[in-house]
Motif scaffolding. Structure first.
Motif, PDB file in Angstrom:
ATOM      1  N   SER A 144      -8.722  12.508  -0.031  1.00 49.70           N
ATOM      2  CA  SER A 144      -7.480  12.364  -0.816  1.00 49.70           C
ATOM      3  C   SER A 144      -7.762  11.566  -2.091  1.00 49.70           C
ATOM      4  CB  SER A 144      -6.408  11.636  -0.002  1.00 49.70           C
ATOM      5  OG  SER A 144      -5.979  12.421   1.080  1.00 49.70           O
TER       6      SER A 144
ATOM      7  N   GLU B  97     -10.035  13.492  -4.565  1.00 49.15           N
ATOM      8  CA  GLU B  97      -9.351  14.569  -5.280  1.00 49.15           C
ATOM      9  C   GLU B  97      -8.563  13.997  -6.469  1.00 49.15           C
ATOM     10  OE1 GLU B  97      -7.012  17.250  -2.813  1.00 49.15           O
ATOM     11  OE2 GLU B  97      -7.185  18.812  -4.326  1.00 49.15           O
ATOM     12  N   VAL B  98      -7.965  12.831  -6.274  1.00 50.19           N
ATOM     13  CA  VAL B  98      -7.152  12.235  -7.345  1.00 50.19           C
ATOM     14  C   VAL B  98      -8.027  11.645  -8.455  1.00 50.19           C
ATOM     15  CG1 VAL B  98      -5.443  10.444  -7.885  1.00 50.19           C
ATOM     16  CG2 VAL B  98      -5.172  11.844  -5.839  1.00 50.19           C
TER      17      VAL B  98
ATOM     18  N   GLY C 111      -9.287  22.877   2.050  1.00 56.40           N
ATOM     19  CA  GLY C 111      -8.026  22.145   2.053  1.00 56.40           C
ATOM     20  C   GLY C 111      -7.708  21.395   0.772  1.00 56.40           C
TER      21      GLY C 111
ATOM     22  N   LEU D 123      -1.430   6.819   0.966  1.00 54.53           N
ATOM     23  CA  LEU D 123      -1.349   8.078   0.206  1.00 54.53           C
ATOM     24  C   LEU D 123      -0.518   7.874  -1.061  1.00 54.53           C
ATOM     25  CD1 LEU D 123      -0.974  10.990   2.793  1.00 54.53           C
ATOM     26  CD2 LEU D 123      -2.975  10.374   1.444  1.00 54.53           C
TER      27      LEU D 123
ATOM     28  N   ILE E 191      -2.792   5.997  -3.436  1.00 50.70           N
ATOM     29  CA  ILE E 191      -3.753   6.945  -4.033  1.00 50.70           C
ATOM     30  C   ILE E 191      -3.047   7.817  -5.063  1.00 50.70           C
ATOM     31  CG2 ILE E 191      -5.107   9.025  -3.503  1.00 50.70           C
ATOM     32  CD1 ILE E 191      -5.974   7.624  -0.874  1.00 50.70           C
ATOM     33  N   GLY E 192      -1.823   8.218  -4.771  1.00 51.63           N
ATOM     34  CA  GLY E 192      -1.002   8.930  -5.742  1.00 51.63           C
ATOM     35  C   GLY E 192      -1.412  10.374  -5.984  1.00 51.63           C
ATOM     36  N   GLY E 193      -1.162  10.866  -7.199  1.00 53.31           N
ATOM     37  CA  GLY E 193      -1.529  12.232  -7.546  1.00 53.31           C
ATOM     38  C   GLY E 193      -0.486  13.257  -7.146  1.00 53.31           C
TER      39      GLY E 193
ATOM     40  N   TYR F 161       2.336  18.717  -4.272  1.00 54.74           N
ATOM     41  CA  TYR F 161       1.154  18.709  -3.405  1.00 54.74           C
ATOM     42  C   TYR F 161       0.629  17.271  -3.255  1.00 54.74           C
ATOM     43  CZ  TYR F 161      -3.816  19.234  -2.178  1.00 54.74           C
ATOM     44  OH  TYR F 161      -5.053  19.107  -1.594  1.00 54.74           O
TER      45      TYR F 161
ATOM     46  N   PRO G 187      -2.468  15.268  -2.135  1.00 51.28           N
ATOM     47  CA  PRO G 187      -3.864  15.625  -1.886  1.00 51.28           C
ATOM     48  C   PRO G 187      -4.330  15.407  -0.445  1.00 51.28           C
ATOM     49  CG  PRO G 187      -3.679  14.554  -4.009  1.00 51.28           C
ATOM     50  CD  PRO G 187      -2.319  14.465  -3.360  1.00 51.28           C
ATOM     51  N   PHE G 188      -4.693  16.522   0.201  1.00 48.39           N
ATOM     52  CA  PHE G 188      -5.342  16.528   1.520  1.00 48.39           C
ATOM     53  C   PHE G 188      -4.487  15.845   2.592  1.00 48.39           C
ATOM     54  CE2 PHE G 188      -9.628  16.235   3.816  1.00 48.39           C
ATOM     55  CZ  PHE G 188      -9.815  17.603   3.802  1.00 48.39           C
TER      56      PHE G 188
END
Lengths: 226, 226
Positions: free
Chosen positions: A110, A113-114, A150, B67, B70-72, B96, B98-99
Protein backbone atom coordinates in the motif's frame (compact mmCIF):
# COMPACT_ATOMS: atom_id res chain seq x y z
CA UNK A 1 16.99 7.86 -7.87
CA UNK A 2 15.09 4.62 -7.51
CA UNK A 3 13.24 4.13 -4.28
CA UNK A 4 12.77 1.03 -2.13
CA UNK A 5 10.82 0.25 0.99
CA UNK A 6 12.78 -1.81 3.47
CA UNK A 7 11.01 -3.74 6.20
CA UNK A 8 13.21 -2.76 9.09
CA UNK A 9 12.36 -4.60 12.29
CA UNK A 10 15.60 -3.61 13.93
CA UNK A 11 16.92 -7.17 13.83
CA UNK A 12 20.16 -8.32 12.29
CA UNK A 13 18.64 -9.67 9.08
CA UNK A 14 16.70 -6.50 8.32
CA UNK A 15 19.78 -4.37 9.05
CA UNK A 16 21.85 -6.40 6.58
CA UNK A 17 19.00 -6.17 4.06
CA UNK A 18 18.97 -2.37 4.45
CA UNK A 19 22.69 -2.23 3.78
CA UNK A 20 22.23 -4.38 0.66
CA UNK A 21 19.43 -2.14 -0.67
CA UNK A 22 21.54 0.98 -0.13
CA UNK A 23 24.46 -0.76 -1.80
CA UNK A 24 22.26 -1.45 -4.84
CA UNK A 25 21.64 2.29 -5.18
CA UNK A 26 18.15 2.59 -3.74
CA UNK A 27 16.90 5.52 -1.71
CA UNK A 28 15.32 3.93 1.34
CA UNK A 29 11.92 4.36 2.92
CA UNK A 30 11.85 2.34 6.13
CA UNK A 31 8.77 0.56 7.44
CA UNK A 32 8.53 -0.67 11.01
CA UNK A 33 5.69 -2.58 12.62
CA UNK A 34 4.59 -2.59 16.23
CA UNK A 35 2.40 -5.63 16.63
CA UNK A 36 2.21 -5.89 20.38
CA UNK A 37 5.20 -8.20 20.55
CA UNK A 38 7.11 -8.60 23.84
CA UNK A 39 10.17 -6.69 22.64
CA UNK A 40 8.25 -3.98 20.76
CA UNK A 41 9.91 -1.12 22.61
CA UNK A 42 13.44 -2.44 22.13
CA UNK A 43 12.89 -3.23 18.44
CA UNK A 44 11.57 0.27 17.79
CA UNK A 45 14.66 1.69 19.47
CA UNK A 46 16.91 -0.33 17.16
CA UNK A 47 14.84 0.76 14.17
CA UNK A 48 15.35 4.41 15.08
CA UNK A 49 19.08 3.94 15.66
CA UNK A 50 19.47 2.16 12.32
CA UNK A 51 17.54 4.92 10.53
CA UNK A 52 19.86 7.49 12.12
CA UNK A 53 22.91 5.45 11.16
CA UNK A 54 21.80 5.18 7.52
CA UNK A 55 20.33 8.71 7.30
CA UNK A 56 16.87 7.41 6.49
CA UNK A 57 14.29 10.18 6.90
CA UNK A 58 11.40 8.54 5.10
CA UNK A 59 10.03 6.42 7.93
CA UNK A 60 6.67 4.84 8.66
CA UNK A 61 5.89 3.18 11.97
CA UNK A 62 2.60 1.32 11.87
CA UNK A 63 0.62 -0.09 14.75
CA UNK A 64 -0.85 -3.50 14.01
CA UNK A 65 -1.54 -4.50 17.57
CA UNK A 66 -4.60 -6.33 16.25
CA UNK A 67 -2.14 -9.21 15.77
CA UNK A 68 -1.74 -9.28 19.55
CA UNK A 69 -5.51 -9.17 19.96
CA UNK A 70 -5.84 -12.09 17.52
CA UNK A 71 -3.09 -13.87 19.46
CA UNK A 72 -2.00 -17.44 18.84
CA UNK A 73 1.69 -16.71 19.37
CA UNK A 74 4.04 -16.58 22.34
CA UNK A 75 5.46 -13.35 20.93
CA UNK A 76 2.19 -11.51 21.41
CA UNK A 77 0.43 -13.47 24.15
CA UNK A 78 2.06 -13.18 27.57
CA UNK A 79 0.18 -16.29 28.73
CA UNK A 80 2.19 -18.44 26.28
CA UNK A 81 5.86 -18.92 27.22
CA UNK A 82 8.69 -18.29 24.76
CA UNK A 83 10.49 -21.64 24.91
CA UNK A 84 14.22 -22.21 24.77
CA UNK A 85 15.57 -22.89 21.31
CA UNK A 86 15.46 -26.37 19.82
CA UNK A 87 17.27 -25.75 16.56
CA UNK A 88 16.87 -29.32 15.30
CA UNK A 89 13.11 -29.23 15.85
CA UNK A 90 11.01 -29.74 12.75
CA UNK A 91 7.82 -28.35 14.31
CA UNK A 92 6.87 -24.70 13.91
CA UNK A 93 7.65 -23.07 17.27
CA UNK A 94 5.02 -21.12 19.21
CA UNK A 95 6.78 -17.85 18.37
CA UNK A 96 5.10 -18.08 14.93
CA UNK A 97 2.74 -15.11 14.53
CA UNK A 98 -0.04 -16.31 12.21
CA UNK A 99 0.41 -14.92 8.69
CA UNK A 100 2.38 -11.95 10.03
CA UNK A 101 4.53 -11.49 6.95
CA UNK A 102 1.49 -11.25 4.70
CA UNK A 103 0.12 -8.46 6.89
CA UNK A 104 3.47 -6.67 6.71
CA UNK A 105 3.79 -7.12 2.94
CA UNK A 106 0.28 -5.79 2.37
CA UNK A 107 1.08 -2.62 4.31
CA UNK A 108 4.39 -2.23 2.51
CA UNK A 109 2.66 -2.60 -0.86
CA UNK A 110 0.00 0.00 0.00
CA UNK A 111 2.76 2.41 0.94
CA UNK A 112 4.92 1.50 -2.06
CA UNK A 113 2.03 2.14 -4.43
CA UNK A 114 1.47 5.63 -2.99
CA UNK A 115 5.12 6.74 -2.81
CA UNK A 116 5.95 4.99 -6.10
CA UNK A 117 8.64 2.72 -4.72
CA UNK A 118 9.85 0.10 -7.18
CA UNK A 119 10.94 -2.48 -4.65
CA UNK A 120 10.13 -3.89 -1.23
CA UNK A 121 13.15 -5.41 0.51
CA UNK A 122 12.48 -7.99 3.18
CA UNK A 123 15.11 -9.83 5.19
CA UNK A 124 13.29 -13.12 5.23
CA UNK A 125 15.39 -16.25 5.46
CA UNK A 126 14.43 -19.87 4.89
CA UNK A 127 17.74 -21.50 5.76
CA UNK A 128 18.63 -20.79 9.39
CA UNK A 129 15.12 -19.86 10.36
CA UNK A 130 12.53 -21.22 12.74
CA UNK A 131 10.60 -22.91 9.92
CA UNK A 132 7.81 -20.35 9.78
CA UNK A 133 5.71 -20.95 6.65
CA UNK A 134 5.65 -17.26 5.66
CA UNK A 135 9.40 -16.88 5.23
CA UNK A 136 9.87 -19.22 2.27
CA UNK A 137 10.64 -18.39 -1.32
CA UNK A 138 7.45 -19.86 -2.77
CA UNK A 139 5.41 -17.76 -0.35
CA UNK A 140 7.07 -14.61 -1.68
CA UNK A 141 6.53 -15.76 -5.27
CA UNK A 142 2.80 -16.01 -4.52
CA UNK A 143 2.90 -12.60 -2.83
CA UNK A 144 4.57 -11.14 -5.92
CA UNK A 145 1.74 -12.42 -8.07
CA UNK A 146 -0.83 -10.96 -5.69
CA UNK A 147 0.94 -7.59 -5.86
CA UNK A 148 1.14 -7.68 -9.67
CA UNK A 149 -2.59 -8.41 -9.92
CA UNK A 150 -3.87 -6.31 -7.03
CA UNK A 151 -2.25 -2.94 -7.73
CA UNK A 152 -2.91 -0.42 -10.48
CA UNK A 153 -1.68 -1.42 -13.96
CA UNK A 154 1.01 1.30 -13.96
CA UNK A 155 2.34 0.17 -10.59
CA UNK A 156 5.44 -1.97 -10.70
CA UNK A 157 6.66 -3.22 -7.34
CA UNK A 158 9.14 -6.05 -6.94
CA UNK A 159 9.66 -8.02 -3.75
CA UNK A 160 13.37 -8.42 -3.04
CA UNK A 161 14.53 -11.10 -0.61
CA UNK A 162 18.32 -10.85 -0.95
CA UNK A 163 19.23 -13.07 2.01
CA UNK A 164 16.53 -15.71 1.71
CA UNK A 165 18.93 -18.44 0.64
CA UNK A 166 21.89 -17.48 2.81
CA UNK A 167 22.86 -19.19 6.04
CA UNK A 168 23.07 -17.08 9.19
CA UNK A 169 26.86 -17.35 8.93
CA UNK A 170 26.76 -15.95 5.39
CA UNK A 171 24.37 -13.15 6.39
CA UNK A 172 26.75 -12.09 9.15
CA UNK A 173 29.78 -12.25 6.83
CA UNK A 174 27.92 -10.24 4.19
CA UNK A 175 26.77 -7.69 6.78
CA UNK A 176 30.24 -7.45 8.20
CA UNK A 177 31.62 -6.67 4.74
CA UNK A 178 28.98 -3.93 4.38
CA UNK A 179 29.88 -2.59 7.84
CA UNK A 180 26.43 -3.18 9.32
CA UNK A 181 26.38 -1.83 12.90
CA UNK A 182 25.39 -5.11 14.56
CA UNK A 183 25.80 -3.50 18.00
CA UNK A 184 22.56 -1.51 17.53
CA UNK A 185 20.44 -4.38 16.18
CA UNK A 186 18.08 -6.45 18.33
CA UNK A 187 17.07 -10.08 17.80
CA UNK A 188 15.98 -11.44 21.19
CA UNK A 189 12.33 -12.55 21.43
CA UNK A 190 12.22 -12.38 25.24
CA UNK A 191 13.92 -9.34 26.71
CA UNK A 192 14.06 -5.59 26.22
CA UNK A 193 17.35 -4.92 28.02
CA UNK A 194 19.91 -7.73 27.77
CA UNK A 195 19.38 -10.47 25.17
CA UNK A 196 18.54 -13.82 26.76
CA UNK A 197 20.83 -15.93 24.57
CA UNK A 198 18.53 -18.93 24.74
CA UNK A 199 15.40 -18.18 22.67
CA UNK A 200 15.23 -19.36 19.05
CA UNK A 201 16.24 -15.99 17.69
CA UNK A 202 19.21 -15.52 20.01
CA UNK A 203 20.31 -19.10 19.37
CA UNK A 204 20.29 -18.69 15.59
CA UNK A 205 22.16 -15.41 15.89
CA UNK A 206 24.82 -16.68 18.30
CA UNK A 207 25.35 -19.83 16.23
CA UNK A 208 25.78 -17.71 13.09
CA UNK A 209 28.32 -15.37 14.65
CA UNK A 210 30.16 -18.35 16.06
CA UNK A 211 30.36 -20.06 12.65
CA UNK A 212 31.48 -16.82 11.01
CA UNK A 213 34.21 -16.44 13.61
CA UNK A 214 32.99 -12.94 14.46
CA UNK A 215 32.19 -11.76 17.99
CA UNK A 216 28.56 -10.63 18.41
CA UNK A 217 28.92 -7.17 19.99
CA UNK A 218 25.60 -7.12 21.88
CA UNK A 219 25.25 -8.18 25.52
CA UNK A 220 23.75 -11.56 26.47
CA UNK A 221 22.59 -13.00 29.77
CA UNK A 222 24.26 -16.21 28.68
CA UNK A 223 26.20 -17.21 25.53
CA UNK A 224 25.70 -20.96 25.06
CA UNK A 225 27.43 -22.86 22.26
CA UNK A 226 24.87 -24.13 19.72
CA UNK B 1 -20.35 -26.71 13.03
CA UNK B 2 -18.01 -25.31 10.41
CA UNK B 3 -16.85 -21.75 10.96
CA UNK B 4 -16.33 -18.89 8.50
CA UNK B 5 -15.01 -15.38 8.79
CA UNK B 6 -17.08 -12.87 6.86
CA UNK B 7 -15.64 -9.50 5.91
CA UNK B 8 -18.56 -7.35 6.93
CA UNK B 9 -18.12 -3.71 5.98
CA UNK B 10 -21.78 -2.94 6.53
CA UNK B 11 -22.38 -2.46 2.80
CA UNK B 12 -24.94 -4.24 0.71
CA UNK B 13 -22.55 -6.73 -0.88
CA UNK B 14 -21.08 -7.83 2.43
CA UNK B 15 -24.56 -8.18 3.93
CA UNK B 16 -25.66 -10.45 1.07
CA UNK B 17 -22.40 -12.40 1.44
CA UNK B 18 -23.12 -12.89 5.15
CA UNK B 19 -26.57 -14.23 4.33
CA UNK B 20 -25.07 -16.64 1.80
CA UNK B 21 -22.48 -17.93 4.29
CA UNK B 22 -25.18 -18.50 6.91
CA UNK B 23 -27.31 -20.22 4.29
CA UNK B 24 -24.41 -22.59 3.55
CA UNK B 25 -24.41 -23.65 7.19
CA UNK B 26 -21.42 -21.74 8.52
CA UNK B 27 -21.19 -20.26 11.98
CA UNK B 28 -20.06 -16.69 11.38
CA UNK B 29 -17.21 -14.67 12.84
CA UNK B 30 -17.51 -11.12 11.54
CA UNK B 31 -14.52 -8.91 10.76
CA UNK B 32 -14.87 -5.17 10.32
CA UNK B 33 -12.16 -2.69 9.44
CA UNK B 34 -11.88 0.95 10.35
CA UNK B 35 -9.33 2.43 7.99
CA UNK B 36 -9.92 6.12 8.50
CA UNK B 37 -12.45 6.29 5.67
CA UNK B 38 -14.93 9.18 5.51
CA UNK B 39 -17.94 7.06 6.43
CA UNK B 40 -16.17 4.98 9.09
CA UNK B 41 -18.67 5.80 11.81
CA UNK B 42 -21.71 5.00 9.68
CA UNK B 43 -20.24 1.76 8.35
CA UNK B 44 -19.44 0.56 11.85
CA UNK B 45 -23.02 1.30 12.87
CA UNK B 46 -24.32 -0.85 9.99
CA UNK B 47 -21.86 -3.59 10.90
CA UNK B 48 -23.19 -3.67 14.47
CA UNK B 49 -26.81 -3.66 13.32
CA UNK B 50 -26.14 -6.51 10.89
CA UNK B 51 -24.38 -8.53 13.62
CA UNK B 52 -27.41 -8.00 15.86
CA UNK B 53 -29.77 -8.99 13.05
CA UNK B 54 -27.84 -12.21 12.35
CA UNK B 55 -27.01 -12.97 16.02
CA UNK B 56 -23.28 -12.84 15.37
CA UNK B 57 -21.39 -12.64 18.65
CA UNK B 58 -17.94 -13.48 17.39
CA UNK B 59 -16.87 -10.02 16.18
CA UNK B 60 -13.52 -8.37 15.57
CA UNK B 61 -13.22 -4.68 14.76
CA UNK B 62 -9.70 -3.77 13.69
CA UNK B 63 -8.18 -0.35 13.35
CA UNK B 64 -6.01 -0.01 10.25
CA UNK B 65 -5.97 3.74 10.13
CA UNK B 66 -2.42 3.46 8.80
CA UNK B 67 -4.16 3.23 5.41
CA UNK B 68 -5.36 6.81 5.98
CA UNK B 69 -1.84 7.82 7.00
CA UNK B 70 -0.48 6.23 3.82
CA UNK B 71 -3.22 8.01 1.88
CA UNK B 72 -3.50 8.05 -1.91
CA UNK B 73 -7.30 7.77 -1.93
CA UNK B 74 -10.22 10.15 -1.74
CA UNK B 75 -11.85 7.79 0.77
CA UNK B 76 -9.15 8.41 3.33
CA UNK B 77 -7.71 11.80 2.36
CA UNK B 78 -10.08 14.73 2.93
CA UNK B 79 -7.95 16.87 0.59
CA UNK B 80 -8.98 14.68 -2.38
CA UNK B 81 -12.62 15.06 -3.45
CA UNK B 82 -14.91 12.07 -3.95
CA UNK B 83 -16.07 12.66 -7.52
CA UNK B 84 -19.54 12.00 -8.91
CA UNK B 85 -19.97 8.61 -10.51
CA UNK B 86 -18.91 8.00 -14.09
CA UNK B 87 -20.00 4.42 -14.51
CA UNK B 88 -18.72 4.11 -18.07
CA UNK B 89 -15.27 5.27 -17.08
CA UNK B 90 -12.46 2.80 -17.71
CA UNK B 91 -10.00 4.53 -15.38
CA UNK B 92 -9.66 3.46 -11.76
CA UNK B 93 -11.43 6.17 -9.71
CA UNK B 94 -9.68 8.04 -6.91
CA UNK B 95 -11.75 6.15 -4.32
CA UNK B 96 -9.36 3.23 -4.84
CA UNK B 97 -7.53 2.56 -1.56
CA UNK B 98 -4.15 1.11 -2.53
CA UNK B 99 -4.05 -2.67 -1.96
CA UNK B 100 -6.75 -2.42 0.70
CA UNK B 101 -8.23 -5.85 0.10
CA UNK B 102 -4.85 -7.51 0.53
CA UNK B 103 -4.51 -5.84 3.92
CA UNK B 104 -7.98 -7.02 4.87
CA UNK B 105 -7.39 -10.59 3.65
CA UNK B 106 -4.13 -10.80 5.58
CA UNK B 107 -5.89 -9.82 8.80
CA UNK B 108 -8.74 -12.23 8.11
CA UNK B 109 -6.27 -15.05 7.49
CA UNK B 110 -4.37 -14.37 10.73
CA UNK B 111 -7.65 -14.51 12.61
CA UNK B 112 -8.90 -17.55 10.69
CA UNK B 113 -5.72 -19.46 11.48
CA UNK B 114 -6.11 -18.80 15.22
CA UNK B 115 -9.85 -19.52 15.51
CA UNK B 116 -9.61 -22.41 13.02
CA UNK B 117 -12.12 -21.04 10.54
CA UNK B 118 -12.26 -23.01 7.29
CA UNK B 119 -13.41 -20.17 5.07
CA UNK B 120 -13.13 -16.43 4.55
CA UNK B 121 -16.15 -14.95 2.78
CA UNK B 122 -15.62 -11.66 0.97
CA UNK B 123 -18.27 -9.78 -0.99
CA UNK B 124 -15.95 -8.65 -3.74
CA UNK B 125 -17.47 -8.08 -7.15
CA UNK B 126 -15.79 -7.64 -10.50
CA UNK B 127 -18.85 -7.00 -12.63
CA UNK B 128 -20.64 -3.85 -11.45
CA UNK B 129 -17.63 -2.51 -9.60
CA UNK B 130 -15.44 0.53 -9.87
CA UNK B 131 -12.67 -1.41 -11.61
CA UNK B 132 -10.43 -1.68 -8.57
CA UNK B 133 -7.62 -4.17 -9.29
CA UNK B 134 -7.99 -5.93 -5.94
CA UNK B 135 -11.56 -7.12 -6.47
CA UNK B 136 -10.96 -9.50 -9.38
CA UNK B 137 -11.06 -13.26 -9.44
CA UNK B 138 -7.42 -13.74 -10.43
CA UNK B 139 -6.37 -11.54 -7.52
CA UNK B 140 -8.20 -13.84 -5.10
CA UNK B 141 -6.70 -16.92 -6.79
CA UNK B 142 -3.25 -15.48 -6.07
CA UNK B 143 -4.32 -14.66 -2.50
CA UNK B 144 -5.49 -18.26 -2.06
CA UNK B 145 -2.07 -19.52 -3.08
CA UNK B 146 -0.38 -17.14 -0.66
CA UNK B 147 -2.64 -18.38 2.14
CA UNK B 148 -1.98 -22.04 1.29
CA UNK B 149 1.77 -21.46 1.36
CA UNK B 150 2.00 -18.95 4.20
CA UNK B 151 0.01 -20.68 6.94
CA UNK B 152 0.79 -23.80 8.96
CA UNK B 153 0.57 -27.12 7.08
CA UNK B 154 -2.49 -28.22 9.10
CA UNK B 155 -4.31 -24.97 8.35
CA UNK B 156 -6.89 -25.12 5.59
CA UNK B 157 -8.57 -21.81 4.77
CA UNK B 158 -10.55 -21.23 1.60
CA UNK B 159 -11.40 -17.80 0.23
CA UNK B 160 -15.05 -17.68 -0.83
CA UNK B 161 -16.23 -14.94 -3.19
CA UNK B 162 -19.83 -15.98 -3.84
CA UNK B 163 -20.95 -12.80 -5.60
CA UNK B 164 -17.81 -12.00 -7.59
CA UNK B 165 -19.40 -12.81 -10.94
CA UNK B 166 -22.90 -11.47 -10.26
CA UNK B 167 -24.24 -8.16 -11.49
CA UNK B 168 -25.52 -5.67 -8.91
CA UNK B 169 -29.03 -6.54 -10.05
CA UNK B 170 -28.41 -10.23 -9.37
CA UNK B 171 -26.82 -9.51 -5.99
CA UNK B 172 -29.91 -7.54 -4.96
CA UNK B 173 -32.26 -10.25 -6.22
CA UNK B 174 -30.25 -12.92 -4.39
CA UNK B 175 -30.19 -10.82 -1.21
CA UNK B 176 -33.86 -10.13 -1.48
CA UNK B 177 -34.57 -13.87 -1.69
CA UNK B 178 -32.44 -14.38 1.45
CA UNK B 179 -34.31 -11.54 3.20
CA UNK B 180 -31.22 -9.37 3.67
CA UNK B 181 -32.19 -6.24 5.65
CA UNK B 182 -31.02 -3.72 3.05
CA UNK B 183 -32.45 -0.88 5.16
CA UNK B 184 -29.62 -1.21 7.68
CA UNK B 185 -26.77 -1.47 5.15
CA UNK B 186 -24.60 1.48 4.10
CA UNK B 187 -22.88 2.00 0.74
CA UNK B 188 -22.33 5.75 0.33
CA UNK B 189 -18.70 6.90 0.10
CA UNK B 190 -19.46 10.51 1.04
CA UNK B 191 -21.97 10.91 3.84
CA UNK B 192 -22.64 9.56 7.31
CA UNK B 193 -26.32 10.53 7.56
CA UNK B 194 -28.24 10.51 4.27
CA UNK B 195 -26.65 8.74 1.27
CA UNK B 196 -25.59 11.19 -1.45
CA UNK B 197 -26.96 9.20 -4.39
CA UNK B 198 -24.23 10.44 -6.73
CA UNK B 199 -20.92 8.85 -5.71
CA UNK B 200 -19.75 5.67 -7.48
CA UNK B 201 -20.99 3.41 -4.75
CA UNK B 202 -24.47 5.01 -4.52
CA UNK B 203 -24.76 5.03 -8.31
CA UNK B 204 -23.96 1.32 -8.63
CA UNK B 205 -26.40 0.52 -5.85
CA UNK B 206 -29.25 2.63 -7.19
CA UNK B 207 -28.76 1.29 -10.71
CA UNK B 208 -28.84 -2.28 -9.37
CA UNK B 209 -32.05 -1.77 -7.40
CA UNK B 210 -33.59 -0.06 -10.39
CA UNK B 211 -32.72 -2.96 -12.70
CA UNK B 212 -34.00 -5.49 -10.16
CA UNK B 213 -37.26 -3.58 -9.91
CA UNK B 214 -36.89 -3.35 -6.14
CA UNK B 215 -37.12 -0.12 -4.15
CA UNK B 216 -33.93 0.69 -2.19
CA UNK B 217 -35.24 1.31 1.34
CA UNK B 218 -32.48 3.71 2.49
CA UNK B 219 -32.76 7.51 2.24
CA UNK B 220 -30.93 9.46 -0.48
CA UNK B 221 -30.29 13.17 -0.98
CA UNK B 222 -31.09 12.56 -4.61
CA UNK B 223 -32.08 9.46 -6.60
CA UNK B 224 -30.82 9.95 -10.17
CA UNK B 225 -31.54 7.41 -12.90
CA UNK B 226 -28.31 5.70 -14.06
Amino acid sequence: MKKAIVLLSGGMDSAVTTAIAINKGFRIAALHLNYGQRTQERELQSFEKLCDYYNINDKLVVDISYLAEIGGSSLTDSKINVLDAKLDNTEIPNTYVPFRNANILAIATSWAEVIKAQAIFIGANQVDSSGYPDTRKDFFDAAQRMIDLGTKPDTNIKIETPIIELSKKEIIEYGSKLKVPFEITWSCYRNNDIACGTCDSCALRLKGFDEAGIFDPIKYETRPKY
